[in-house]
Design a protein around this motif. Structure first.
Motif, PDB file in Angstrom:
ATOM      1  N   VAL A  68      77.751 -29.734 -81.566  1.00 35.15           N
ATOM      2  CA  VAL A  68      76.748 -30.772 -81.810  1.00 35.15           C
ATOM      3  C   VAL A  68      76.872 -31.247 -83.250  1.00 35.15           C
ATOM      4  N   ASP A  72      69.380 -30.261 -86.007  1.00 36.53           N
ATOM      5  CA  ASP A  72      68.335 -30.808 -85.133  1.00 36.53           C
ATOM      6  C   ASP A  72      68.840 -30.922 -83.698  1.00 36.53           C
ATOM      7  N   GLU A  73      70.103 -31.325 -83.525  1.00 35.04           N
ATOM      8  CA  GLU A  73      70.678 -31.432 -82.183  1.00 35.04           C
ATOM      9  C   GLU A  73      70.792 -30.051 -81.532  1.00 35.04           C
ATOM     10  N   ARG A 134      78.725 -37.923 -83.276  1.00 37.78           N
ATOM     11  CA  ARG A 134      77.683 -38.925 -83.509  1.00 37.78           C
ATOM     12  C   ARG A 134      77.783 -40.071 -82.497  1.00 37.78           C
ATOM     13  N   GLY A 137      77.137 -37.282 -78.448  1.00 33.65           N
ATOM     14  CA  GLY A 137      76.220 -36.204 -78.118  1.00 33.65           C
ATOM     15  C   GLY A 137      76.982 -34.924 -77.855  1.00 33.65           C
ATOM     16  N   PRO A 138      76.335 -33.895 -77.290  1.00 32.21           N
ATOM     17  CA  PRO A 138      76.936 -32.560 -77.186  1.00 32.21           C
ATOM     18  C   PRO A 138      78.250 -32.563 -76.403  1.00 32.21           C
TER      19      PRO A 138
END
Length: 314
Positions: A68, A72-73, A134, A137-138
């Motif tokens: 990630v 925060d992610e 970015r 996502g994951p």
């Protein structure tokens, strides 16, 4: 699986845009990180994750690391106790993976966790990996090599093993660290699940306590725990001070060899060159490989971990 044309993408904005588009369509894309090249797929796409296991020939009981973009992610995917927060704030982005309880609404494919209630998560430091995350996502991203073989530290290594099986590789040059991330799990207290590119001594200094070893028995509870792993084609003999007849010598420090991890005995240089030297041994057709002793300190723990698994019965 049928062969496809594997694209070699440039390390620029257009290359990352193309990689993101391929991933959004369910494709498999190898990406550089500071540790080794990872084979990335959308971590929420069941079908893409299944194709990843197939392309690598990886057993489906062996869980994957999810990458990630930031802390925060990660918090959105896993529950983080205070010690995990402490380690994440100190060492992310970087060569540290944390195995933590998965949040029920994470959206991560159950194939990623191999049915476990925990998730291995990391924030890579490599700017290309960051730029891609970015956009996407994951991403689930184990090492970009056929399962059990030597991990890749260049785009050429990736193509040697997976060309025709994956959509693309982003060519970011050689990896700086050269061995996979250190993995710490919480059971519920922190334990070392795999030595790696972040020395254990740094983790213990941050935690203010020794970090015990855990999780080696039975089904893997994190990536990198299979007994036989990271293996070149030739048989490996460890702690050798000289080659026997028919062996190719991999030296270190004062122990010279046909190839060397570091003539000066520098563990950082040795870690960065380990997988590249093993790939070179394959290219040389080495049937038997003798490896010089490596100190069991700092990055030497990670190097020895990989060498022991490379030498294990197959």
């Amino acid at each position: 699986m049928p062969e496809i044309e594997t694209e070699r993408l440039a390390a620029d904005r257009s290359g990352l845009d193309r990689a993101a588009a391929l991933l959004a369509a369910g494709g498999l894309v190898a990406i550089p990180t500071e540790t080794v090249y990872g084979l990335a797929v959308d971590a929420t796409d069941d079908a893409a994750v299944a194709r990843l296991y197939q392309a690598k020939g990886r057993p489906s009981f062996n869980p994957l690391i999810v990458h990630v973009a930031g802390l925060d992610e990660a918090r959105a995917l896993v529950e983080m106790p205070p010690d995990a927060e402490r380690l994440a704030e100190a060492f992310w982005p970087g060569a540290l993976t944390l195995v933590l309880p998965l949040r029920p609404a994470s959206g991560i494919s159950p194939l990623v966790t191999a049915g476990l209630e925990t998730l291995a998560v990391r924030v890579p430091a490599h700017p290309l990996a960051q730029g891609l995350l970015r956009r996407t996502g994951p991403l689930a991203a184990p090492s970009a090599n056929p399962s059990g073989q030597v991990s890749p530290t260049s785009a050429a290594h990736v193509l040697d093993g997976l060309s025709g099986r994956i959509a693309a590789v982003v060519d970011g040059g050689p990896c700086a660290v050269g061995v996979e991330s250190t993995i710490v799990g919480f059971l519920p207290d922190p334990v070392l699940l795999r030595a790696g590119g972040l020395p254990v001594e740094a983790l213990e200094a941050c935690l203010g306590a020794p970090l015990p070893i855990g999780g080696e028995a039975g089904q893997p509870i994190s990536p990198g725990q299979l007994a036989s792993h990271y293996a070149p084609k030739g048989a490996v003999r460890l702690n050798a001070t000289a080659a026997e007849p028919g062996e190719t010598m991999l030296g270190f420090g004062d122990v010279a060899g046909d190839l060397t991890l570091s003539a000066s005995g520098d563990l950082v240089e040795a870690a960065a060159s380990l997988f590249a030297r093993l790939h070179e041994m394959n290219d040389m057709g080495a049937d038997r490989i003798a490896v010089a002793p490596i100190p069991e300190t700092g990055l030497g723990r990670a190097i020895n971990d990989r060498l022991r698994r490379a030498a294990a019965p197959r």
